[in-house]
Design an enzyme around this catalytic site. Sequence first.
Site, mmCIF file in Angstrom:
data_model
loop_
_atom_site.group_PDB
_atom_site.id
_atom_site.type_symbol
_atom_site.label_atom_id
_atom_site.label_comp_id
_atom_site.label_asym_id
_atom_site.label_seq_id
_atom_site.Cartn_x
_atom_site.Cartn_y
_atom_site.Cartn_z
ATOM 1 N N ASP A 116 0.827 -1.289 -0.125
ATOM 2 C CA ASP A 116 -0.056 -0.132 -0.098
ATOM 3 C C ASP A 116 0.871 1.267 0.034
ATOM 4 O O ASP A 116 2.002 1.163 -0.732
ATOM 5 C CB ASP A 116 -0.964 -0.110 1.133
ATOM 6 N N ASN B 141 -14.036 0.927 -6.856
ATOM 7 C CA ASN B 141 -15.289 1.692 -6.508
ATOM 8 C C ASN B 141 -15.843 2.148 -7.435
ATOM 9 O O ASN B 141 -16.438 3.406 -7.229
ATOM 10 C CB ASN B 141 -14.671 2.881 -5.554
ATOM 11 N N ASP C 9 -1.704 1.892 17.668
ATOM 12 C CA ASP C 9 -2.458 0.596 17.739
ATOM 13 C C ASP C 9 -1.629 -0.490 16.872
ATOM 14 O O ASP C 9 -2.045 -1.447 16.689
ATOM 15 C CB ASP C 9 -3.394 1.049 16.521
#
Length: 1017
Positions: A182, A304, A191
């Site tokens: 990515d 998308n 996190d």
Amino acid sequence: MLRKLACALAALALIAPPVSAEPAQAVTHEYIGSITLITGDHVTVRRVGDRLVPAVTPAPGRESVHFATLGTGDELHVVPADAWQRVNAGTLDRRLFDVAALLRDGYGDERRADLPLIVGSTLEPQTRAKHGMAAAWAAQDAPVWLDGLRHPTLDHTAVQIGAPSAWKSGYTGKGVTVAVLDTGVDATHPDLRGRVAEIRNFTDESTRDTDGHGTHVAATIASRNERYRGIAPDARLLVGKVCQANGCSESAIIKGMRWAAERGAKVVNLSLGGPDAAGSDPLEQAVDRLSAQHGTLFVVAAGNDGSYGAETVGSPASADAALAVGAVDRADARASFSARGPRVRDAAIKPEILAPGVDVVAARSRHSFGTGAHTALSGTSMATPHVAGAAAILAQRHPGWTGRQLKAALMGSAHPIDESVYDQGAGRVDVDRALGVAVTADPPALSFGRSTSDDPVTRTLTYRNPTDAAVPLTLGVTGPFTLSASAITVPARGEASVEVTAGAGDGQLSGFVTAAGVSTPLAIDREPESYDLTIRTVDTTGAPTDANFSFLFGGADSRYRPIPTIDGVGTVRVPRGTYHVDGVVATPQPDGAADSHKVVHPVVEVTRDTTLVIDARAARPISVDFDARGVTPKAVGVGYSRSTDTRAVLTGVLGDTFERIHLGQVGPPVEDIISNIGGAWTAPGDRAYHLAWFEYGPIPTGFSRSVRDAELARVDATYRRQAPRHRGMKMWIAREPRFDAAVGFGVPFDLPVARTEYHNVDDLTWSAEFHHLRGQATDQVVVGGPVRHGVGVHREDWNTAVFGPSLAGGDWAARFDDTISLAIPLFGDSANDRYGLSTVDYGRTVLFREGVKVGETRQPGQGQFEVPEEARWYRLETTATRKSVYSPMVTAAWSFTSQRPEADPKPLGKGGNGLPITAIRFAPRDLDLRNRAAAATIDVTLQPNTGSDPSPFTTLSIEASFDDGLTWHPLPATRTGPLSATTVVPDLTGEYVSLRARAVDERGSEAEVTVLRAYGI
């Protein structure tokens, strides 16, 4: 930093020769960019109205090459004739000539000096410098693809897919390696602290995740935040940065996939993709190859583009081995953006699974835009890591399973939703159910493909049992499908099969086979009444040829569809109907050049399997002769546009002479075609001819004209010089009277020069553009208004100082409701009926409301600003700097009152909502050919904005500087009219005169302008 103006009528860089036809209703212009093709040829693209228009400059030594142009809307291909055969054969990526997409993805010459490629069967990346393209192209014989760009496809969700139940059972992805390819990762985020085992960078940027996309994806998989816990919080992450600011290069993605598989990743998350095509592209090949070699599961975002309809699943989600992921919202309804199937090339089931992808909250990279530790994002990018995390949990449960087995179990246990299988695949992922799967189906989705008849189609579905006990299955089926058995038993560590038959019906049909908690999606695309349309392409000898560029236009979506040929034959499947087919066929000549024969079949009725011959012999020659001596063609073209209710296709052939271009129509005429034939010619004595002819209805089969000087308009034009090492180009654009279709051509020339230019009359309206050229690039363009020259002599001056703001010819500053919209051109020459734009190094525009800044842009003269309804006093300031001898810095300011226009304002240009601003224009008399004067009388004109009511000035002050603005001296102003005056600059020594002025009108509105180095002394 070089900036380009992109306003309502923005900087053009149309480099000749030649230039294709402009479409009907061509009103607004916008410079898009320029690109050097793999062949070394240079293409510049601008938007004219709602379409893209190319200009082509062949590489040195390629002047005799013809170019096929084809476009509609935002699509545009420019394909050289010597590439047609290789494109048809599939050994040359058609995307290398998709100039619109190349520019969108940042391959333009303004962005980079090389072109990345993937070459040969090994899929190795190569980077070619654009300046050496022509030679490299001639020597290249291996398959070549563009190393294109793919793009990232942008608390409650874990519960939605059953992850907490899996965690309670001890399955958290522990011991499983998941790779995220990515935009990188912020591994310091709380996190993700301790979750990232290795980071590898495959881009030219730093490893920082400045986009934030990769951090969000990684956290969705493995975050340990108590509230926003990842799906597989104990998974081991490998992070490969394959995406940078402008996208994700295909070669970087392939390198990242290889690295991840070789480093032992069981699951690879790819939240990225791009448009799919009928063939198998390098990314799809890499996914399938690495999956087979390493047993890796590639989990890939479907894309998308679902709002655009069917067949919108992207690549590499379209690869056979990929697990293609669509998106649902919190209510398990398919997200409107989630890409829809079937797969383009064969109607296979894609996407294959769904996951939550709407308002997914996860970690925000500290290097990205925004504030806070977490952010909500939507997209199939967000759905994909949910499935990747579920796969990691399942891999912990079954460490010996391959990616193929993981995919089958995830799909077999998914929860179907109320959608077609082509829109959902197996349904929404359910990781808790997946952990209980024993028997899996192979294939996990049963695609019956695309059927051309109502005949039954049968496929085999096999169940595999990895356990030590036999498993009896009771089978059920939905939809128009039948089973060969209602019950089977799958032996221990064995398999059993059942036949599934698709029944009759129309359209896209789907259903499920269910068996003991395992569901298998079924789908068949039964096309409407359709037939094969076969084209056969033959050259002038009657021999079959693949040296052609052919396409089909028509059908439900009114898009063009290239028809590749092999051995002179190409076939496409089309529904019953009427189509338009076009082909341009190349026939080599003994001198090494090739003739182009464009043959158009505007009416092709397909009511059965149909064969159509595109025969080069159906085209006839084009000839234009002159009574003047020594006239030489430089840039010519033939083309046409044909419109439907929703779009128009524009196509043509561009070249250097009509002697090798032929044109013809076969079949009945149609009324909705506008053909154009035109070009530019030069002759001794700095003479030039710009000619254009339009035909309505039938496309001409052959064309002949005799041109006589006495029947033409003659324009004696002077072109001054701004700087050494620059050339000029005058583009004359002709418009026909019925539909405002247009065509234009231009040829570069040295500066300064006095030229005699001829153009035909023929009830045409002409307009002109002057391009100031540095090399092949336009650094300034000046655009003139329409003229209707009659036969006889006319006079024009171009490229004449002072270059400054102009409000001619457009709606440059307007108010719409509570939005002030600006696109003010700052570099027109001294003619008051023209405007001009330039590349600039720096620009700034600021709007103030009663002393308080409303907003600011980094573009000169441009911006959109929200303002209150009530009348307020505004001040608008703009500045631009550029590398230029004259007008290297231009600043302007306006003060005025504005309020919301009437509810039903008049159109702009007719007393509508133009802002009440005025441009102050300077036109020195008696400049020499280098824009210099000793003493000068200067005509000063106040030019009101279009759509505003002119108001006479009450105050006008003018000053000059002879030291580049360090000191200023007042000049006398003599009023000659309500909006005009003159001033005199005395005889001086030095190099340059800078000018500034301030005017106040009867309304109290003010205008100011400063032009450094306005002209030379």
